[in-house]
Design a protein around this motif. Sequence first.
Motif, PDB file in Angstrom:
ATOM      1  N   ARG A  20       0.860  -1.184   0.000  1.00 40.56           N
ATOM      2  CA  ARG A  20       0.000   0.000   0.000  1.00 40.56           C
ATOM      3  C   ARG A  20       0.896   1.233   0.000  1.00 40.56           C
ATOM      4  O   ARG A  20       1.751   1.387   0.844  1.00 40.56           O
ATOM      5  N   GLU A  27      -6.317   8.080   1.247  1.00 40.96           N
ATOM      6  CA  GLU A  27      -6.278   6.754   0.646  1.00 40.96           C
ATOM      7  C   GLU A  27      -6.543   6.847  -0.854  1.00 40.96           C
ATOM      8  O   GLU A  27      -7.400   7.591  -1.308  1.00 40.96           O
ATOM      9  N   PRO A  29      -7.615   4.974  -4.541  1.00 37.45           N
ATOM     10  CA  PRO A  29      -8.554   3.908  -4.897  1.00 37.45           C
ATOM     11  C   PRO A  29      -7.916   2.520  -4.877  1.00 37.45           C
ATOM     12  O   PRO A  29      -8.533   1.566  -4.439  1.00 37.45           O
ATOM     13  N   THR A  31      -5.538   1.449  -2.966  1.00 40.42           N
ATOM     14  CA  THR A  31      -5.403   1.040  -1.568  1.00 40.42           C
ATOM     15  C   THR A  31      -6.743   0.565  -1.032  1.00 40.42           C
ATOM     16  O   THR A  31      -6.818  -0.417  -0.301  1.00 40.42           O
ATOM     17  N   THR A  32      -7.799   1.239  -1.408  1.00 37.68           N
ATOM     18  CA  THR A  32      -9.139   0.842  -0.982  1.00 37.68           C
ATOM     19  C   THR A  32      -9.472  -0.552  -1.482  1.00 37.68           C
ATOM     20  O   THR A  32     -10.020  -1.374  -0.749  1.00 37.68           O
ATOM     21  N   ARG A  35      -7.456  -3.115   0.466  1.00 40.06           N
ATOM     22  CA  ARG A  35      -8.044  -3.286   1.797  1.00 40.06           C
ATOM     23  C   ARG A  35      -9.289  -4.160   1.705  1.00 40.06           C
ATOM     24  O   ARG A  35      -9.514  -5.032   2.541  1.00 40.06           O
ATOM     25  N   LEU A  87     -16.590  -3.008  -0.830  1.00 42.23           N
ATOM     26  CA  LEU A  87     -16.283  -1.620  -1.188  1.00 42.23           C
ATOM     27  C   LEU A  87     -17.436  -0.688  -0.807  1.00 42.23           C
ATOM     28  O   LEU A  87     -17.210   0.419  -0.309  1.00 42.23           O
ATOM     29  N   HIS A  90     -17.184  -0.008   2.819  1.00 35.77           N
ATOM     30  CA  HIS A  90     -16.091   0.925   3.109  1.00 35.77           C
ATOM     31  C   HIS A  90     -16.489   2.358   2.772  1.00 35.77           C
ATOM     32  O   HIS A  90     -16.207   3.280   3.539  1.00 35.77           O
ATOM     33  N   VAL A  91     -17.133   2.549   1.636  1.00 36.36           N
ATOM     34  CA  VAL A  91     -17.545   3.886   1.229  1.00 36.36           C
ATOM     35  C   VAL A  91     -18.585   4.425   2.206  1.00 36.36           C
ATOM     36  O   VAL A  91     -18.502   5.581   2.639  1.00 36.36           O
ATOM     37  N   ASP A  94     -16.993   5.581   5.348  1.00 32.48           N
ATOM     38  CA  ASP A  94     -16.177   6.784   5.197  1.00 32.48           C
ATOM     39  C   ASP A  94     -17.005   8.050   4.975  1.00 32.48           C
ATOM     40  O   ASP A  94     -16.459   9.146   5.017  1.00 32.48           O
TER      41      ASP A  94
END
Length: 99
Positions: A20, A27, A29, A31-32, A35, A87, A90-91, A94
Motif C-alpha cells: 500500500r 487513501e 482507490p 489502496t481501498t 483493503r 467496497l 467501506h464507502v 467513510d
Amino acid sequence: MGRHAADRTAYDPEHPRFARRGASGPEHPGTTVLRAMDELSAAHRDMLVELFYRGDTLEAAAAVRGVSVETVKSRLYYALRALRAVLDRHVAADQPRVS
C-alpha cells in the motif's frame, strides 16, 4: 497460460507487489481495493488475483480448476459481487454522518 504465467505470486498483503502506497496521505482507490481484498474469502480473492492481477484467461483458469469456462465466469461474477459489497461498506463507513 495467461500473459503473466511465470508470475504465480499469490495474494499476500505483505508482498511488495501488493504494498500500500501513500499510507500517510489520503487513501488512493488502489489502496481501498487492496483493503477490500483482505476481507474476501480466499476463493474469491484467488479468482480475482488470477484473472485481473496475473491476467490469466478464463480458459486457463478453467483448465487449472478442471471446470468449464461457464463455471469460472459464474465464480468470477460472485467474486466481483462480494468485492462490490465490501467496497460499498467501506464507502458508507467513510461518509460523514448527517445529523
